[in-house]
Structure formats: C-alpha cells, structure tokens
Design a protein around this motif. Structure first.
Motif, PDB file in Angstrom:
ATOM      1  N   ILE A  40      40.556 -32.490 126.481  1.00 16.56           N
ATOM      2  CA  ILE A  40      40.936 -33.745 125.990  1.00 16.56           C
ATOM      3  C   ILE A  40      41.041 -34.969 127.248  1.00 16.56           C
ATOM      4  O   ILE A  40      40.319 -35.722 126.834  1.00 16.56           O
ATOM      5  N   PRO A  41      41.753 -34.476 128.144  1.00 18.87           N
ATOM      6  CA  PRO A  41      41.555 -35.399 129.226  1.00 18.87           C
ATOM      7  C   PRO A  41      40.184 -35.775 129.751  1.00 18.87           C
ATOM      8  O   PRO A  41      39.666 -36.835 130.152  1.00 18.87           O
ATOM      9  N   LEU A  42      39.585 -34.681 129.960  1.00 23.62           N
ATOM     10  CA  LEU A  42      38.228 -34.739 130.402  1.00 23.62           C
ATOM     11  C   LEU A  42      37.257 -35.712 129.432  1.00 23.62           C
ATOM     12  O   LEU A  42      36.481 -36.704 129.833  1.00 23.62           O
ATOM     13  N   LEU A  43      37.458 -35.640 128.241  1.00 30.85           N
ATOM     14  CA  LEU A  43      36.831 -36.428 127.456  1.00 30.85           C
ATOM     15  C   LEU A  43      36.887 -37.909 127.415  1.00 30.85           C
ATOM     16  O   LEU A  43      36.268 -38.731 127.433  1.00 30.85           O
ATOM     17  N   GLY A  44      38.238 -38.202 127.425  1.00 27.15           N
ATOM     18  CA  GLY A  44      38.890 -39.612 127.915  1.00 27.15           C
ATOM     19  C   GLY A  44      38.333 -40.133 129.267  1.00 27.15           C
ATOM     20  O   GLY A  44      37.890 -41.254 129.160  1.00 27.15           O
ATOM     21  N   VAL A  45      38.385 -39.406 129.959  1.00 34.27           N
ATOM     22  CA  VAL A  45      37.915 -39.794 131.317  1.00 34.27           C
ATOM     23  C   VAL A  45      36.409 -39.989 131.566  1.00 34.27           C
ATOM     24  O   VAL A  45      36.124 -41.019 131.866  1.00 34.27           O
ATOM     25  N   MET A  46      35.892 -39.237 130.776  1.00 33.20           N
ATOM     26  CA  MET A  46      34.577 -39.408 130.838  1.00 33.20           C
ATOM     27  C   MET A  46      34.047 -40.465 130.219  1.00 33.20           C
ATOM     28  O   MET A  46      33.140 -41.475 130.499  1.00 33.20           O
ATOM     29  N   GLY A  47      34.804 -40.747 128.880  1.00 28.85           N
ATOM     30  CA  GLY A  47      34.596 -42.308 128.308  1.00 28.85           C
ATOM     31  C   GLY A  47      34.625 -43.395 129.125  1.00 28.85           C
ATOM     32  O   GLY A  47      33.901 -44.166 129.410  1.00 28.85           O
ATOM     33  N   ALA A  48      35.718 -43.112 129.933  1.00 30.33           N
ATOM     34  CA  ALA A  48      36.094 -44.396 130.903  1.00 30.33           C
ATOM     35  C   ALA A  48      35.052 -44.482 131.778  1.00 30.33           C
ATOM     36  O   ALA A  48      34.683 -45.750 132.530  1.00 30.33           O
ATOM     37  N   PHE A  49      34.500 -43.387 132.491  1.00 27.25           N
ATOM     38  CA  PHE A  49      33.498 -43.216 133.514  1.00 27.25           C
ATOM     39  C   PHE A  49      32.147 -43.997 133.019  1.00 27.25           C
ATOM     40  O   PHE A  49      31.676 -44.807 133.698  1.00 27.25           O
ATOM     41  N   PHE A  51      32.041 -46.405 130.846  1.00 29.08           N
ATOM     42  CA  PHE A  51      32.311 -47.719 130.720  1.00 29.08           C
ATOM     43  C   PHE A  51      32.233 -48.187 132.273  1.00 29.08           C
ATOM     44  O   PHE A  51      31.265 -49.305 132.327  1.00 29.08           O
ATOM     45  N   ALA A  52      32.547 -47.570 132.988  1.00 31.13           N
ATOM     46  CA  ALA A  52      32.659 -48.184 134.465  1.00 31.13           C
ATOM     47  C   ALA A  52      31.138 -47.915 134.922  1.00 31.13           C
ATOM     48  O   ALA A  52      30.834 -48.815 135.692  1.00 31.13           O
ATOM     49  N   ALA A  89      34.515 -43.075 120.124  1.00 26.75           N
ATOM     50  CA  ALA A  89      35.982 -43.657 120.922  1.00 26.75           C
ATOM     51  C   ALA A  89      35.155 -44.822 121.566  1.00 26.75           C
ATOM     52  O   ALA A  89      35.868 -46.086 121.427  1.00 26.75           O
ATOM     53  N   ILE A  90      34.238 -44.997 122.479  1.00 26.18           N
ATOM     54  CA  ILE A  90      34.069 -45.905 123.057  1.00 26.18           C
ATOM     55  C   ILE A  90      33.356 -47.276 122.224  1.00 26.18           C
ATOM     56  O   ILE A  90      33.948 -48.447 122.088  1.00 26.18           O
TER      57      ILE A  90
ATOM     58  N   PHE B 139      42.774 -42.251 125.684  1.00 30.42           N
ATOM     59  CA  PHE B 139      42.636 -41.738 127.208  1.00 30.42           C
ATOM     60  C   PHE B 139      41.649 -42.555 127.696  1.00 30.42           C
ATOM     61  O   PHE B 139      41.550 -42.771 128.817  1.00 30.42           O
ATOM     62  N   ALA B 186      40.342 -36.155 135.766  1.00 25.99           N
ATOM     63  CA  ALA B 186      40.591 -35.340 134.730  1.00 25.99           C
ATOM     64  C   ALA B 186      41.460 -34.117 134.993  1.00 25.99           C
ATOM     65  O   ALA B 186      42.335 -33.856 134.148  1.00 25.99           O
TER      66      ALA B 186
END
Ligand SMILES: Nc1ncnc2c1ncn2[C@@H]1O[C@H](COP(=O)(O)OP(=O)(O)OP(=O)(O)O)[C@@H](O)[C@H]1O
Ligand SMILES: [Mg+2]
Lengths: 280, 232, 230
Positions: A40-49, A51-52, A89-90, B139, B186
C-alpha cells in the motif's frame, strides 16, 4: 492527453464514466488480492514517483526534450492491476487539484490511460517478451501512449470537436513521435533501475502468447473502432456541427491504423534484429 | 507550489469550508452536469454560471483572481481546440469549449479550495469508491512534495557538477536513482507502520453527520444551477 | 532492577550479502538510557530495526521478559516505540492528529478513545496547535515531536530514537532534549552527537562493523573513542 470538462458530449463522458467505475472497482479488488500489505505505501510512493519523474527532462535532439509519462513503467514494475490503480489515483488528483483533465471526463481519462493504456503496455510487454526485454519494454511504452492518445482523439471526434484532415494527420504524427519517445524513455529508465537492483522489476507471470495476441487484437479493435465510430454520423451531433467538414471515416481509420501499424512494425523489426544478433 | 496553495486555501474557516464534503462534492457534480449540457451560444447562461461561481468563491473567502489564474491552466489546451473549431467555422462552439472548460476547472478548484484532501476522500469513500484507491490517493498526495523536492535537489546536484550536463543517459540515471530512493522510502514507511502496530488494515475514521445546513446548501446549489439551465 | 532488553549473539546479513550485525550482546535496564555510538554504516540502524522485530536475525532477543517470536511480535511492538531517523517516513497519515491516532487504533482502541489519546500526547509534546495540520507543512523540529507523539501514543515501555537531532537547530535540539528527559521510559538513543548523549544517557555502547567494541560510562566512551570533533 488529459481531456478537460466541456469537450466531450454528454453521451460520451457518461458512457465512459459508467464503464470505468466498475472497471476501477475490479482493478482495486485485484490489486488488493495480489498485493501484500507492504505494497500500500509502495503504490502510493510510486504514484508520487511518477509525478516527480515527469519533471525530469529527457533531451531528444537539439532544443527539444520529452519526459516520462510512466504508465508502462508502472505496469512493468507493479503489474497491471496495481499500475491501473496508481494511475487512476494520479488522474483523480490531477483532475481535482492540478486542473489537468476534467471531473466528468475522469471516466474517459481513466479509460484511456489507466485502463486501455496499461492493458496495451501489459500486452505489448507479454507479446514481445520472447524477442528481447528492450523491445518488449519499448513496445509497452510506445503502444500505451499511442492507445491512450488515439482513444482520446476518437472520443473528441465523436463528441463533435471538428478537425480537418491536416490537423488530424498532424496530431497522429505528434502521437507517433511521443509514443516512440515514451518507448525509448521507458527502456532507458527500466535499464537504469535494473542496474541498481534487478529485483525491482517484477517478472511477468506466464500467460500464453496466443491469449496476449488475441487481447491485443481486441484492444486494437477498440481503438480503431473508436476512430471509425467517430466518423459515423450521429444525428444530434450532426445538427450541432453543421458546416463542419469532417474527414471521412476512411481517412481517420487509416490514420489510426497506420500509426499503430508503424509501432508494430518497428517492434517486430527490433525483435527480429535482436534475436538474429543473439543467435549470431 | 500549486498544491500547497490549494492546501492552504482548504484549511480556511468560512461557512463553505464547514459544509459536509459530500454536499460539496454532490454540488460540484450537479454544476458540472448542468454546465456540460448547456447548449453552446447560451451566453447569458455562461455569464450566470460565472456569477454563481464568483458568489461561491466570495462566500468561501477565496481570492477570485487566484482561482481564475489557476483554472486558466486549462486554457492552452482549450484554446488550441477552440481555434481549430473556429477555423472550421463554428465560432459559437469554439467559444463554448473555452467557457465550459474554464468554468468547470474553477468549480473543481472551489471544491478542493474549501475541502481538505481528507474531506473529499472521505466523501468518495462514503460513496463506496474502493478503499484501496482512496489510500493510494492519500499516499500519492502525501509523498508528492517530498519526492518532487528530491528531484529538484538531484537536478541541482547534477547542475553543480557540470552546467552543460544534459543527456538521455543522465536523465535515465536520475530517474533510476529516484526510483531507488522512492522504493527505499516505501520500505521505510512500511516499517514505521509496522512499528506502530499495523496489521494489514487501516482503521477508517467514523463519518461526520450530514447536517440540515449541508442539505440546505446542496438544495440551494441544485436550485440555482437548474434555474439558470432552464431559464437562460 | 529489571532487564527490559536482553540480547545475545545477534547476527544479521542483508539479502545482498552485507553482514551488518556480527554477534551483538546488549542489555538495557528499566528506566535506563543508553547511547549507541559508531561510525556510519557500523550497523546501528540495523540493530534498532531488530528491537521490535522489523528485521529478524539470528540470536536471541528478549523484550520485557518476552522472547521475540512470531507469537509475541504484536505485544513487543507495542512495548518498543521506535522513532525513525526520517520523520517523513514516519508521518504518513494526512493529518497530524490522524497520524498520532494511527497506533492506538491499531492497538484496538475505539476511534474516540484513540483521538482522545492522540490529543493528550500531542499536548504533552507541545504540538497542541497542530492537530489538523498536514505533516508536510511542519518544520523538522515539529515533525520530530509529532513522530515522538505517535510513538508515545502506543504507551511503550522502551523508547528507541534513531538520530533524533539530525536537521534540528540548537534551540530546537535543546527543546527536544528537555522533552526527552521528561519522559520516564527506558531509552536507546542512536546518535553522533556527544553533547546529546552526555545530557540524556548514562551509559554508552560503541558499534564497529556490526560488533560492540566498547561499552561503559558515556563520558569514558566518548573519550576512549575520541567521539568529539573538538
Ligand atoms: N537495505 C539494505 N540492504 C543492504 N545493505 C544494507 C541495507 N541497509 C543497510 N545496509 C548496510 O548495512 C550496514 C549497516 O548499515 P546501518 O544503516 O545499520 O548503519 P548505521 O550505523 O545506522 O549508519 P549511519 O550512522 O550512517 O546511519 C552498512 O554497511 C550498510 O551499507
Ligand atoms: Mg543509521
């Protein structure tokens, strides 16, 4: 290409919202099923990744640069269901907070990028995996962008946004260039990631190539079908766009097909060359 | 950064900020649907929509110009298509494209400018949007800023070591390292979650009650939009 | 005095082959504070991740009389509160209050009780003004306080702090120090800051390449390993 609100006619956005909502629910269930909690955190952080990472410029030729779109990269790293979910999500955040893509048009954008784009990336990657990793990943990047762009174009046309033949060809040309760029950038990014830690790129599960080929054909049909449908006269639409010289459906379909065929041909040739070099 | 401004707006305390996010989200959807089905050329209707939005922004004590300039982000895209449409001889439609996309963008901004992310995600969740999607949205938003800052620092670092450093490979390397850092982050987050007793399930917060003032707000919006749509 | 941590022969090798811990023996008494010194990469963080079973190496770990094993993992995690070096990784919920309530909710408290407890500890660490703030708007010092609050909300018996003062300016360090001194829990403090260690702990342990090569009185250890740059 994010479609803003106000561009799609009501039947188009409504249909795509109705199609995308259950599809996203299904994808979310799948993603939940095949992921452990630590994802779950991985998916979120990958989304932010993603974006960046879109902020990093890739120079291509003098004075021009492109950037990663990221759908194919996410598909290769996280698998199709999780990639669809992250892209959705993005898109939600882009629509509401970044004024990139509309809220009513969210269904259309999700369909084009998070569902069809990811499906194209996934299938392309499976279809060419035997040839070579690079060709497969190039195809994934290029076809995901091409698919999303053609679908968006088709939906705009169906909604009665008029385009002359010249404009149409020009946009398809642009799509083709962005598709090739995305392919190249995705390959470069995946290579760079693999050098750091090969375990980060998930191995593709074994689906038969025949199934992948059939699914890919279906996807191409959807894309081309959208382009054809966009030329089919729709009574109400016609009335509101009197005097608009729309390009014949033949030309549109041809244009879409040519774009996709060119990417196919490129990947095919690439695959052939690679496997010849390997066997030599 | 854009989303930080919106974040600041959303923490205001006007009466609009205090409305239930579900009411605001529903009002946004009503407005968008009504707007989307307005025929091109109904210029008075568009003027009335704009007035409605300005009134709402006033109620929310948000800067009108700030809102408009942010909503104008959509204009390059719209203008391109509007020009094409104009070119093919349909000037009413061309104008409508620009008007609709701009007004829709402003309306969406009014929602997120008066509702923090937790609010509208809770509203989505109460409408049975999959929990997994909601968590990912939260997140992504949380780490957007952290990772974008990292990109900025890496770009500076690359620049410091050679101002002319440009190249496909270099950019790819940057993305690779960014990926690696994100992955490790993560992992770190997951560790921090486990350390505080995470057992695979987020415990959702209880929903706030939907008050009569929220219902009143929603019905006013509904009435206003429909009136404009039918009368003008 | 009772032992709250008792570790013998702890070894850990990362999947890539790095032997990060190579036979660690360690103990901590209740109410005691101990500093962990050591060069970069000597294995301090890896060690800390073992204290609540986030990493599982060979050797025996006993926390508050319980042997660390699959069955005791949950209980042990509520007894050992780890404050990580990077606050951004620790504060992952959308608002400060929700973040602090995350732990108590996982412990099975009702949402109302969890929020009440979160408010209480936030007041205790001096962050009562920031309930509804988003963690990314906080300063480094405020983030650290919220991270500590998030851990205190679990009501732990042992506090583990991994380099708590990095990124903090001297006044903020001072505030943090007085906060930490006011907390009754036994503490394990990983730090490069000799001043912090002297002010907060009585005993020190020195790590070198995954082993403990010296331990004793803080001041004596600082002198023995020249652990100051002046
Ligand atoms: N995830 C990992 N995978 C592989 N090796 C790692 C990993 N994390 C740490 N290491 C290695 O393990 C060793 C111990 O690292 P650790 O982070 O525990 O050191 P540390 O004492 O906390 O250092 P610092 O003072 O820099 O924080 C180092 O050699 C490090 O490179
Ligand atoms: Mg460390």
């Amino acid at each position: 290409m994010h479609i803003p609100d106000g561009f799609l006619s009501t039947p188009v956005w409504a249909t795509l919202d109705v199609v995308s909502a259950p599809a996203v629910a299904w994808v979310a269930r799948r993603a939940q099923r095949d992921t452990q909690d630590n994802r779950i955190p991985l998916l979120g952080v990958m989304g932010a990744f993603v974006f960046a990472a879109q902020m990093v410029n890739f120079p291509v030729g003098p004075g021009t640069s492109g950037h990663l779109v990221g759908g194919a990269l996410l598909t290769v790293v996280l698998g199709p269901a999780a990639a669809s979910l992250v892209l959705t999500a993005i898109l939600v955040l882009q629509a509401l907070i970044f004024q990139d893509g509309g809220v009513l048009a969210l269904g259309a954008n999700v369909f084009n990028m998070a569902l069809a784009g990811v499906a194209a990336a996934y299938l392309a990657n499976r279809l060419w995996a035997h040839a070579s990793r690079s060709v497969a990943i190039f195809a994934a990047g290029a076809l995901s962008v091409m698919t999303s762009a053609c679908l968006a174009l088709g939906q705009l046309l169906i909604s009665g946004v008029p385009m002359t033949g010249g404009v149409l060809w020009a946009s398809l040309g642009l799509f083709l260039i962005s598709a090739i760029m995305e392919g190249a950038i995705t390959v470069a990014a995946v290579r760079a990631i693999e050098r750091l830690n090969p375990a980060w790129i998930t191995p593709q599960p074994a689906t038969s190539r025949a199934v992948a080929a059939i699914a890919m054909a279906a996807l191409v049909l959807v894309v081309v079908g959208t382009l054809i449908a966009s030329a089919a006269p729709d009574g109400i639409q016609r009335l509101t766009m009197q005097g608009v010289d729309s390009v014949g459906w033949r030309a549109r379909t041809m244009a879409g097909l040519v774009g996709i065929a060119m990417i196919f041909a490129l990947c095919y040739l690439g695959g052939k060359l690679k496997s010849r070099r390997r066997s030599a | 950064m854009h989303h930080l401004v919106i974040d600041r707006w959303s923490r205001g305390s006007s009466s609009l900020h205090q409305r239930d996010p579900r009411a605001k989200l529903a009002a946004l959807l009503v407005f968008l649907v009504v707007l989307s089905t307005t025929r091109p050329g109904a210029q008075w209707a568009f003027v009335a929509y704009a007035v409605l939005l300005i009134l709402t922004a006033n109620l929310a004590r948000l800067p009108i110009l700030g809102l408009a300039s942010r909503a104008a982000l959509v204009l390059p895209f719209s203008a391109t298509f509007a020009l094409l449409t104009w070119w093919s001889g349909d000037s009413l439609r061309a104008l409508a494209l620009a008007e609709k996309s701009f007004l829709s963008g402003t309306a969406a901004l009014l929602l997120v400018g008066t509702t923090p992310l937790t609010g509208w995600t809770a509203a989505l969740e109460s409408w049975r949007v999959p929990r997994m999607l909601i968590l990912v949205i939260q997140f992504v938003y949380r780490y957007l800023f952290v990772i974008a800052e990292q990109v900025q620092r890496m770009r500076w670092a690359a620049l410091c070591r050679g101002p002319k450093q440009r190249g496909f490979r270099l950019a790819a390397g940057l993305v690779g390292v960014l990926f690696a850092r994100s992955w490790q982050r993560a992992d770190g987050i997951y560790h921090a979650m486990l350390a505080r007793g995470f057992r695979g399930r987020f415990v959702p917060a209880p929903p706030a009650p939907f008050r009569s003032s929220d219902a009143l707000f929603l019905s006013t919006c509904l009435a206003g939009c429909l009136a404009i749509r039918m009368l003008l | 005095m009772s032992r709250v941590i008792q570790i013998a022969g702890l070894r850990y090798r990362y999947p890539d082959g790095t032997q990060a811990l190579d036979g660690i023996d360690f103990h901590l008494n209740s109410g005691e504070s101990v500093a962990l010194f050591g060069a970069n990469g000597s294995g301090k963080t890896t060690f800390v991740l073992h204290l609540n079973g986030l990493l599982r190496g060979e050797g025996s770990i006993e926390i508050c009389g319980m042997r660390l094993a699959d069955g005791t993992l949950e209980q042990i995690r509520s007894k050992v509160g780890v404050v990580f070096q990077d606050s951004d990784e620790q504060l992952f919920m959308p608002t400060v209050l929700e973040d602090v309530a995350f732990g108590p909710l996982n412990l099975g408290l009702s949402p109302d009780d969890a929020l009440t407890r979160a408010r209480t500890v936030l007041k205790r660490v001096g962050m009562a003004h920031a309930f509804e703030r988003a963690p990314y708007h906080l300063s480094a010092g405020e983030k650290k306080r919220v991270a500590i609050a998030g851990v205190l909300a679990m009501d732990p018996e042992i506090l583990v702090l991994d380099e708590p003062t990095t990124f903090l300016d001297p006044p903020t360090r001072r505030d943090l120090l007085s906060l930490l001194r006011s907390l009754p829990q036994a503490k394990v403090v990983v730090t490069h800051d000799a001043n912090l260690a002297r002010a907060l702990t009585s005993r020190a342990v020195f790590f070198d390449q995954g082993r403990i090569t010296g331990q004793g009185d803080v001041i004596e250890i600082i002198q023995r390993f020249h652990w100051e740059y002046s």
